[in-house]
Design a protein around this motif. Sequence first.
Motif, short mmCIF file in Angstrom:
data_model
loop_
_atom_site.label_atom_id
_atom_site.label_comp_id
_atom_site.label_asym_id
_atom_site.label_seq_id
_atom_site.Cartn_x
_atom_site.Cartn_y
_atom_site.Cartn_z
N SER A 159 -5.88 6.85 8.12
CA SER A 159 -5.09 5.87 8.88
C SER A 159 -5.57 5.78 10.33
O SER A 159 -5.60 4.69 10.92
N GLY A 179 6.14 7.54 -0.29
CA GLY A 179 5.48 6.26 -0.54
C GLY A 179 6.47 5.17 -0.87
O GLY A 179 6.36 4.03 -0.39
N THR A 216 0.89 1.80 7.57
CA THR A 216 1.47 2.12 6.25
C THR A 216 0.99 3.48 5.79
O THR A 216 1.79 4.35 5.39
N ILE A 217 -0.31 3.68 5.83
CA ILE A 217 -0.90 4.95 5.40
C ILE A 217 -0.37 6.10 6.24
O ILE A 217 -0.04 7.18 5.73
N PHE A 270 0.78 -1.24 0.00
CA PHE A 270 0.00 0.00 0.00
C PHE A 270 0.82 1.30 0.00
O PHE A 270 0.23 2.37 -0.18
N SER A 271 2.11 1.22 0.20
CA SER A 271 2.87 2.47 0.35
C SER A 271 2.83 3.35 -0.89
O SER A 271 2.49 4.54 -0.82
N THR A 317 -0.63 4.70 -1.61
CA THR A 317 -0.96 5.75 -0.65
C THR A 317 -0.32 7.07 -1.05
O THR A 317 -0.93 8.14 -0.92
N SER A 371 2.09 9.31 4.92
CA SER A 371 1.52 10.66 4.91
C SER A 371 2.05 11.56 6.00
O SER A 371 2.17 12.79 5.80
N THR A 417 -5.20 12.03 4.45
CA THR A 417 -4.66 10.68 4.39
C THR A 417 -4.29 10.19 5.79
O THR A 417 -4.53 9.02 6.14
#
Length: 386
Positions: A78, A333, A110-111, A58-59, A62, A115, A74
């Motif tokens: 998360s 990301g 991750t999110i 997901f990086s 995102t 961010s 963002t």
Amino acid sequence: MIKRNSVSKLLPVLFGFFIMGFCDVVGISSNYVKKDFALTDTMANFLPFMVFIWFFVFSVPTGILMNRIGRKKTVQISNIITIIALFVPFVMYNYYACLLAFALLGIANTILQVSLNPLLSNVVDEKKLTGALTIGQFVKAISSFSGPFISAFAASHLGSWQLMFPVFAGITILSSIWLQATAIEEDESKQKVSTLGQVLSLLGNKTILLLFLGIVCVVGVDVGLNISTPKLLMERSGMQLEDAGYGTSLYFGFRTAGAFIGAILLTKVSPTKFFRLSMVIAVAVLVALIFATDKVIILSLIAICGYSCASVFSIIFSFALEKMPEKANEISGLMITGVAGGALVPLLMGGLSDYMGNQIGSVIIICCCATYLLLCSFMLSDAKKA
């Protein structure tokens, strides 16, 4: 420039790093789950795998999403997922529920990491970014340090270690409210949406590739020591899990101190030289840890390693952002994808430890990661010119 050194804007962003530290509770949690369900090292290490594999998945997406909706929104996404994740093992406790909870926590983290790091660049001056990121890691380390103490208190005095999760959920709710109430400007002119291929193509730059692999390894060292420290203490000194778990807190305690001192030193010394010295110490300590059997020596080596590695992540990350500041979201990301090292390294550790029948296998894998970082620190000055 939209960056302003405003304490009122900086504090809620820095507090977000405390939420980021919640993923480190997987270290002590995997030990409790292993004990509760009589798991092998490999099965228990699937818990950190479920946290960190999502950094690989997901990086980059995102980073692309962040270009569309902004960094602050963002971060808030998360926070919502984190809150949901933290209630799962409290409501339903079995091995599969734990896998689900830590998978959601991994997605949320991750999110958050993709961010929050560039969001920090919206509230501090570019020249102070490395120091600010190190302070963020200091705040994260405080959170990581607290986890084993909270879990031990919950297990010993409240009857269940899972009771720590509602506490973390409440803190996340407070963080979300504080950030939402804070006005943070974002530069709309830089929000050009990149494709997945364009982001991945950044790895064609030698410096970015070197730093990306550095992130993989530094997270591997961090997560590896997080989950293996209690096992080492139980295996070599006969400690019980509740007591051995404090070894993890010792690691994060010295990591916290290292991040704080590092934030000060990095304003006065070269980050590259600081990186090199840190990794020389870390590699020497990890080699010694392979052979150490005395409890005091093991704890001392763990503490020194935590202290020496404390600032490495922020140094690597800031180098990457400074290399291509016009692509900060994409670089963030891409770099956070490397946090998937926290999924890969524990699996390698578990496999080698099961094969060898002891925790020496785990320490060998961690030492290999640190050795790459040592090589990286000496290659970096030349690579940065590329």
